[in-house]
Scaffold this active site. Structure first.
Site, short mmCIF file in Angstrom:
data_model
loop_
_atom_site.label_atom_id
_atom_site.label_comp_id
_atom_site.label_asym_id
_atom_site.label_seq_id
_atom_site.Cartn_x
_atom_site.Cartn_y
_atom_site.Cartn_z
N LYS A 1 -1.09 -9.68 3.06
CA LYS A 1 -0.44 -9.03 3.97
C LYS A 1 -1.13 -8.19 4.79
O LYS A 1 -1.94 -7.27 4.30
CB LYS A 1 0.84 -8.11 3.39
CG LYS A 1 1.59 -7.56 4.68
CD LYS A 1 3.08 -7.13 4.29
CE LYS A 1 2.99 -5.70 3.83
NZ LYS A 1 2.50 -4.88 4.68
N ASP B 1 0.87 -1.27 0.10
CA ASP B 1 0.08 0.07 -0.01
C ASP B 1 1.00 1.24 0.12
O ASP B 1 0.29 2.41 -0.02
CB ASP B 1 -1.23 -0.13 1.17
CG ASP B 1 -0.53 0.04 2.52
OD1 ASP B 1 0.94 -0.05 2.68
OD2 ASP B 1 -1.17 0.00 3.51
N SER B 2 2.25 1.11 -0.08
CA SER B 2 3.13 2.21 -0.42
C SER B 2 2.80 2.62 -1.89
O SER B 2 3.20 3.81 -2.09
CB SER B 2 4.65 1.67 -0.24
OG SER B 2 4.76 0.49 -1.12
N GLU C 1 9.33 -4.27 10.23
CA GLU C 1 9.95 -2.80 9.58
C GLU C 1 10.41 -1.85 10.55
O GLU C 1 9.78 -1.59 11.64
CB GLU C 1 8.66 -2.03 8.87
CG GLU C 1 9.05 -0.77 8.29
CD GLU C 1 7.86 -0.33 7.48
OE1 GLU C 1 7.11 -1.11 7.08
OE2 GLU C 1 8.16 0.97 6.86
N GLU D 1 -1.05 -5.70 8.47
CA GLU D 1 -0.43 -5.14 9.50
C GLU D 1 -1.01 -5.21 10.96
O GLU D 1 -2.08 -5.07 10.86
CB GLU D 1 -0.15 -3.67 9.34
CG GLU D 1 0.54 -3.10 8.05
CD GLU D 1 0.48 -1.61 7.99
OE1 GLU D 1 0.14 -0.99 8.75
OE2 GLU D 1 1.04 -1.20 6.67
N ASP E 1 -1.09 -6.24 -0.49
CA ASP E 1 -1.25 -5.53 0.82
C ASP E 1 -2.67 -5.34 1.09
O ASP E 1 -3.46 -4.61 0.37
CB ASP E 1 -0.30 -4.31 0.85
CG ASP E 1 0.42 -4.12 2.07
OD1 ASP E 1 0.02 -4.83 3.19
OD2 ASP E 1 1.07 -3.10 2.22
O1 KIV Z 1 3.77 -1.02 1.56
C1 KIV Z 1 4.62 -1.59 1.49
O2 KIV Z 1 5.29 -1.29 0.51
C2 KIV Z 1 5.10 -2.43 2.51
C3 KIV Z 1 6.46 -2.58 2.47
C4 KIV Z 1 7.63 -1.85 2.88
C5 KIV Z 1 6.86 -3.87 3.38
O3 KIV Z 1 4.57 -2.72 3.44
#
Ligand code: KIV
Length: 285
Positions: A115, A46-47, A184, A117, A85
């Site tokens: 993924k 989600d970056s 992280e 968090e 994510d």
């Molecule tokens: O959103 C993302 O790119 C991430 C990575 C930095 C692990 O969560």
């Protein structure tokens, strides 16, 4: 023979056998590059919000954004495990919502894992996703979806008490069935201890050298993000400057008339041109 695409069990089995290289990707070209480069896991993070959508953080990223971009990356990724994510509020509001949204990534986008968090509080959500057949990667330490509560993008696990909490959360996520765990922005000592104590591969980002694997953001590695970058990022190339120079050269050539030159110009067959120049009329009927 084409190489078999990696699966979540393959990534789990790599623990103690080999180090894992993880990259983010957000669309077809970045997915293709990351896959051709040989990443084991490609994460549509989600970056996305920050490196592709121009948002200040990840909180504004939606399920629609993530599905759209994961679908594009999935068309490119043939060897790595593709992980999507889960964005802010797509799983935190309840177990049923979490399973339904995780299921959309598997059913609609082509991702083969998701993924999430967060710590032990999400163990029930993770168990429910696994029961539905969806492999889950965990993410502890600096969890950007919590940045409003954490007060910004801050390193985590710096006190003995906070480090102990991270260790307990890591154990809970491993017990819940995560096949791997992103750590992280935590001190290297904390990541090393977690890596030694949990039976799933840890994937570090700003977590020192002792994790089972590492992940970096595609745009950070290639220098495609102008401005500040975290100290743990290693920039392997600066593609921003040559890209901007190439685009400026194009603009200048268009304005000056140097582009398109003869090499980029398609000309008519000489006989057709003669006829065209004579101005013969063709009736359509
Ligand atoms: O959103 C993302 O790119 C991430 C990575 C930095 C692990 O969560």
């Amino acid at each position: 023979m084409p190489q078999k695409q990696l699966t979540a069990p393959d990534i789990l089995a790599a623990k103690g056998q080999r180090r894992l290289a993880v990259l983010t990707a957000y669309d077809y070209p970045t997915g293709l590059l990351a896959d051709e480069a040989g990443a084991d896991v490609i994460l549509v993070g989600d970056s996305l919000g920050m490196v592709c959508l121009g948002l200040p953080d990840t909180l504004g990223v939606t399920m629609a954004d993530m599905l759209h971009h994961t679908k594009a990356a999935a068309r490119a990724v043939k060897k790595a495990l593709l992980v999507a994510d889960m964005p802010f509020l797509s799983y935190q509001t309840g177990i049923e919502t979490a399973v339904a949204n995780a299921g959309r990534f598997i059913q609609e986008s082509g991702a083969r894992a998701v993924k999430v968090e967060g710590g032990a509080e999400f163990a029930p959500h993770i168990r429910a996703m696994l029961s539905a057949g969806i492999p889950v990667m965990g993410h502890l330490g600096l969890t950007p979806q919590q940045m409003a509560r954490l007060g910004g993008f801050k390193a985590q696990g710096k006190t003995a008490r906070a480090a102990q909490k991270l260790l307990e959360d890591a154990r809970a996520l491993a017990e819940a069935g995560c096949f791997s765990l992103v750590l992280e922005a935590v001190p290297a000592e904390v990541a090393a201890r977690i890596t030694a104590e949990v039976e799933i591969p840890t994937i570090g980002i700003g977590a020192g050298p002792d994790c089972d694997g590492q992940v970096l953001v595609f745009h950070d590695i290639l220098g495609l993000c102008p401005g500040l970058r975290p100290s743990f990022v290693k920039r392997y190339a600066d593609l921003w400057t040559p890209a901007r120079e190439a685009l400026s050269a194009y603009c200048a050539e268009v304005r000056g008339g140097a582009f398109p030159a003869e090499a980029q110009t398609r000309r008519m067959d000489p006989e057709e041109l003669k006829e065209f120049t004579r101005g013969r009329e063709y009736g359509d009927a």
